[in-house]
Design a protein around this motif. Structure first.
Motif, short mmCIF file in Angstrom:
data_model
loop_
_atom_site.label_atom_id
_atom_site.label_comp_id
_atom_site.label_asym_id
_atom_site.label_seq_id
_atom_site.Cartn_x
_atom_site.Cartn_y
_atom_site.Cartn_z
N GLU A 20 2.29 55.52 96.10
CA GLU A 20 1.93 56.92 96.36
C GLU A 20 1.09 57.47 95.20
O GLU A 20 0.07 58.14 95.42
N ALA A 21 1.52 57.18 93.98
CA ALA A 21 0.77 57.64 92.81
C ALA A 21 -0.60 56.97 92.75
O ALA A 21 -1.61 57.63 92.44
N ASP A 24 -3.13 58.56 95.06
CA ASP A 24 -3.70 59.77 94.46
C ASP A 24 -4.79 59.44 93.45
O ASP A 24 -5.89 60.00 93.47
N SER A 27 -7.93 57.47 95.02
CA SER A 27 -8.75 58.31 95.89
C SER A 27 -9.54 59.33 95.10
O SER A 27 -10.60 59.79 95.53
N GLN A 28 -9.04 59.68 93.91
CA GLN A 28 -9.74 60.65 93.08
C GLN A 28 -10.75 60.00 92.14
O GLN A 28 -11.86 60.52 91.96
N SER A 42 1.52 59.12 86.72
CA SER A 42 1.65 59.86 87.97
C SER A 42 2.92 59.47 88.73
O SER A 42 3.53 60.30 89.41
N ARG A 105 -6.61 61.29 101.57
CA ARG A 105 -6.68 60.40 100.40
C ARG A 105 -6.98 58.97 100.84
O ARG A 105 -7.78 58.27 100.20
#
Length: 202
Positions: A20-21, A24, A27-28, A42, A105
């Motif tokens: 999950e981290a 994030d 995707s960024q 994260s 994401r």
């Protein structure tokens, strides 16, 4: 008999937190910009603890991509050759819009990989993805031959659906900058339904 022990609940939870981290972070920042330190921070884990579960940044990235690609193909798999053609295609458009709304994401992660030349999923693109698109393109072409939809290139129809739906995930910041606080998805869904219905009606 396999010697692999089943994961404990804590192990499953930690793996889930890492993925999950990582979603994030990747995707960024993309694969190149992301670091294991960023992902560990994260996830609320130490870097050594993260490396207990995944041997490298690439291992995390590949697991995310493989899971994502399978999820990404599901809406197209649901296109039913026995259904009403325009309803089936519009159902596909709506499912893709739902994915852009609910999984932005994941969409950006996939887009980043493609923009890099898809070095880690090229085999999947030319394998499972191509096979599925070939299969559904034959269905769409048959519908035209039966006079049920207008004459469209099935491949470019699918590409257009991808482009017009995934735009709302990949360019979310731009869309919302122009529209302000307005939720773009209801209007976008109506607009795309109008475009594709007109395109497909014989």
């Amino acid at each position: 008999m396999s010697d692999v022990k089943p994961r404990t609940r804590i192990q499953e939870r930690n793996r889930g937190s890492i993925l999950e981290a990582a979603l994030d972070v990747f995707s960024q920042y993309g694969f190149r910009g992301a670091t294991l330190d960023m992902i560990a921070e994260s996830a609320g884990l130490s870097k050594p603890n993260l490396l207990y579960y995944f041997t490298s940044k690439e291992a995390i990235y590949i697991e995310l991509l493989e899971t994502l690609l399978d999820t990404w193909l599901d809406p197209l798999r649901e296109l039913d050759p026995e259904g009403k053609p325009i309803d089936e295609i519009m159902g596909y458009v709506r499912r893709k819009m739902d994915m852009s709304r609910d999984y932005p994401r994941e969409s950006r992660l996939f887009a980043n990989e493609i923009l890099q030349g898809a070095p880690r999923i090229q085999q999947d693109l030319t394998g499972d993805l191509r096979k599925l698109v070939d299969e559904k393109s034959k269905v769409i072409r048959k519908w035209h031959e039966q006079g049920k939809i207008a004459d469209v290139d099935p491949y470019h129809l699918i590409f257009s659906i991808w482009a017009l739906t995934q735009h709302y995930a990949d360019f979310d910041v731009q869309v919302r900058a122009v529209l302000g606080d307005k939720d773009p998805f209801p209007g976008a869904s109506r607009h795309l339904e109008q475009i594709f219905t007109k395109l497909l009606t014989p």
